[in-house]
Design a protein around this motif. Structure first.
Motif, PDB file in Angstrom:
ATOM      1  N   TYR A 191       0.741  -1.073   0.003  1.00 23.65           N
ATOM      2  CA  TYR A 191      -0.070  -0.136   0.012  1.00 23.65           C
ATOM      3  C   TYR A 191       0.935   1.293   0.067  1.00 23.65           C
ATOM      4  O   TYR A 191       1.491   1.398   0.919  1.00 23.65           O
ATOM      5  N   TYR A 192       0.759   2.212  -1.037  1.00 22.65           N
ATOM      6  CA  TYR A 192       1.736   3.224  -1.129  1.00 22.65           C
ATOM      7  C   TYR A 192       0.474   4.374  -1.111  1.00 22.65           C
ATOM      8  O   TYR A 192      -0.562   4.365  -1.871  1.00 22.65           O
ATOM      9  N   ASP A 226       1.404  11.376   4.059  1.00 22.69           N
ATOM     10  CA  ASP A 226       1.313  11.560   2.529  1.00 22.69           C
ATOM     11  C   ASP A 226       3.013  10.743   2.291  1.00 22.69           C
ATOM     12  O   ASP A 226       3.725  10.885   2.933  1.00 22.69           O
ATOM     13  N   ARG A 227       2.665   9.714   1.392  1.00 23.50           N
ATOM     14  CA  ARG A 227       3.932   9.223   0.833  1.00 23.50           C
ATOM     15  C   ARG A 227       4.394   8.198   1.700  1.00 23.50           C
ATOM     16  O   ARG A 227       5.424   7.510   1.489  1.00 23.50           O
ATOM     17  N   ASP A 228       3.514   7.709   2.701  1.00 23.24           N
ATOM     18  CA  ASP A 228       4.039   6.517   3.362  1.00 23.24           C
ATOM     19  C   ASP A 228       3.541   5.343   2.611  1.00 23.24           C
ATOM     20  O   ASP A 228       3.034   5.072   1.604  1.00 23.24           O
ATOM     21  N   VAL A 229       4.131   4.099   3.325  1.00 24.54           N
ATOM     22  CA  VAL A 229       3.980   2.646   2.735  1.00 24.54           C
ATOM     23  C   VAL A 229       3.490   1.840   3.821  1.00 24.54           C
ATOM     24  O   VAL A 229       4.240   1.784   4.997  1.00 24.54           O
ATOM     25  N   VAL A 230       2.731   0.932   3.437  1.00 25.44           N
ATOM     26  CA  VAL A 230       2.602  -0.143   4.474  1.00 25.44           C
ATOM     27  C   VAL A 230       2.699  -1.509   3.701  1.00 25.44           C
ATOM     28  O   VAL A 230       2.128  -1.671   2.525  1.00 25.44           O
ATOM     29  N   LEU A 231       3.378  -2.627   4.293  1.00 26.45           N
ATOM     30  CA  LEU A 231       3.651  -3.805   3.569  1.00 26.45           C
ATOM     31  C   LEU A 231       2.515  -4.999   4.228  1.00 26.45           C
ATOM     32  O   LEU A 231       2.451  -4.737   5.604  1.00 26.45           O
ATOM     33  N   VAL A 232       2.015  -5.660   3.460  1.00 24.73           N
ATOM     34  CA  VAL A 232       1.067  -6.634   4.136  1.00 24.73           C
ATOM     35  C   VAL A 232       1.781  -8.118   3.614  1.00 24.73           C
ATOM     36  O   VAL A 232       1.121  -8.625   2.211  1.00 24.73           O
ATOM     37  N   LEU A 248      -8.117  10.318   0.494  1.00 22.96           N
ATOM     38  CA  LEU A 248      -7.019   9.366   0.533  1.00 22.96           C
ATOM     39  C   LEU A 248      -6.859   8.480  -0.886  1.00 22.96           C
ATOM     40  O   LEU A 248      -7.818   8.328  -1.351  1.00 22.96           O
ATOM     41  N   TYR A 249      -5.463   8.368  -1.112  1.00 25.09           N
ATOM     42  CA  TYR A 249      -5.337   7.648  -2.385  1.00 25.09           C
ATOM     43  C   TYR A 249      -4.193   6.487  -1.704  1.00 25.09           C
ATOM     44  O   TYR A 249      -3.520   7.084  -1.254  1.00 25.09           O
ATOM     45  N   TYR A 250      -4.572   5.486  -2.553  1.00 27.01           N
ATOM     46  CA  TYR A 250      -3.350   4.590  -2.357  1.00 27.01           C
ATOM     47  C   TYR A 250      -3.370   3.506  -3.589  1.00 27.01           C
ATOM     48  O   TYR A 250      -4.264   3.256  -4.245  1.00 27.01           O
ATOM     49  N   LEU A 251      -2.105   3.210  -3.976  1.00 21.31           N
ATOM     50  CA  LEU A 251      -1.612   2.267  -5.074  1.00 21.31           C
ATOM     51  C   LEU A 251      -1.433   0.954  -4.416  1.00 21.31           C
ATOM     52  O   LEU A 251      -0.583   0.827  -3.434  1.00 21.31           O
ATOM     53  N   ASN A 252      -1.948   0.083  -4.934  1.00 17.85           N
ATOM     54  CA  ASN A 252      -1.862  -1.324  -4.441  1.00 17.85           C
ATOM     55  C   ASN A 252      -1.117  -2.196  -5.604  1.00 17.85           C
ATOM     56  O   ASN A 252      -1.267  -2.092  -6.771  1.00 17.85           O
TER      57      ASN A 252
END
Length: 311
Positions: A191-192, A226-232, A248-252
């Motif tokens: 998740y970006y 803004d511009r954080d990442v979470v790894l799943v 909120l936007y996120y790129l998967n």
């Protein structure tokens, strides 16, 4: 904060390298398949990309780009920001070298996945990106399915963008895809996030949750900026909660070991009932959240109510 949270929540700048504002590789993530880089170019800037073992989908976050690879030159018009609607994109195969250049400068996501097959260089037009409205009420969100299975051919990568209006929940009900079965695909996921500022430029925030099972524990509750990442790597994930006043936007980006490129998920049974409530609610009137001319050119769709394979 636990070690797990520190490892899986990457605040803006914490995973920067000499070449990239963000660089997540399978090796740095501690898994085997998915990766993401964010490239920032100044006006007139250039970058040479060696894809190596990975297929790459180049997605403009802001600005336009020219991509030269395997004798082809692809011009990406891009967009002003991630909240301006779907963008065109480029697909690059493994074992290739690409020259990226931007006359006006910008920020560009390089979505990656380990690939077995070598597919041709291709341009994906913005007009061909299916825009889907999922959920209803406070669970309404918009999904730009630019490189999902069944929409765009690739070897293993699955990628999409999700836009959640301020105050809404997305990636809800919590779901997982960490086993291979008839109803689930094993997929690592990135998740970006980008968070829209307030009316005077005030920085926004959001929250993202990942939790596991007794057999495979994981515990992340991250305040993302803004511009954080979470790894799943595994486990139930969701909700992604947009603070009121801040879209909120996120790129998967997803990939996994299975021979079938598929996105099958199962809901946490404790929360799955919420899907049944959507039939009695309207989709948030703020959606689709992008320019009217794009909405007219490619009207959004809403999936069937059961939504069993949709987060």
């Amino acid at each position: 904060m636990t070690a797990t949270t520190r490892t899986l929540h990457l605040p803006d700048g914490s995973a920067a390298t000499q070449d990239y504002a963000l660089e997540v590789t399978p090796e740095s993530a501690g898994w085997r398949h998915s990766g993401l880089r964010v490239l920032e170019l100044i006006a007139g800037g250039r970058h040479t990309l060696h894809t190596g073992e990975d297929e790459v989908v180049v997605v403009p976050l802001s600005g336009g780009l020219v991509v030269a690879c395997d004798g082809q030159t692809l011009t990406l018009a891009g967009r002003a920001s991630v909240f301006a609607g779907p963008t065109d994109f480029a697909y690059l195969p493994r074992d290739a070298t690409a020259e990226l250049s931007s006359e006006g400068g910008g920020r560009f996501a390089l979505c990656t996945a380990r690939a077995r097959r070598t597919l041709p260089v291709r341009h994906g037009p913005a007009s061909g990106v299916p825009v889907e409205l999922r959920g209803a009420g406070s669970c309404s969100r918009q999904v730009n399915n630019f490189a999902t299975a069944g929409v765009f051919e690739a070897d293993s990568i699955i990628a999409c963008e999700v836009i959640t209006p301020g105050g809404n929940w997305s990636s809800y009900p919590p779901h997982k895809h960490d086993e291979t079965s008839e109803v689930e695909s094993e997929l690592e996921e990135i998740y970006y996030f980008e968070v829209a500022p307030g009316p005077q430029g005030q920085p926004g925030l959001a929250y993202h949750r990942v939790y596991g099972t007794p057999e495979r524990p994981i515990d992340v509750l991250a305040e993302v900026r803004d511009r954080d990442v979470v790894l799943v790597p595994h486990g139930w994930h969701g909700p992604s909660i947009a603070a009121p006043g801040h879209d909120l936007y996120y790129l998967n980006v997803m990939a996994g070991p299975g021979p079938e490129r598929a996105w099958r998920i199962v809901d946490d049974p404790v929360h799955a009932w919420v899907r049944d409530t959507w039939t009695e609610q309207d989709v948030d009137s703020r959606l689709p959240l992008h320019a009217p001319d794009r909405a007219a050119a490619h009207p959004p769709t809403r999936p069937d109510q059961n939504g069993a394979t949709r987060p």
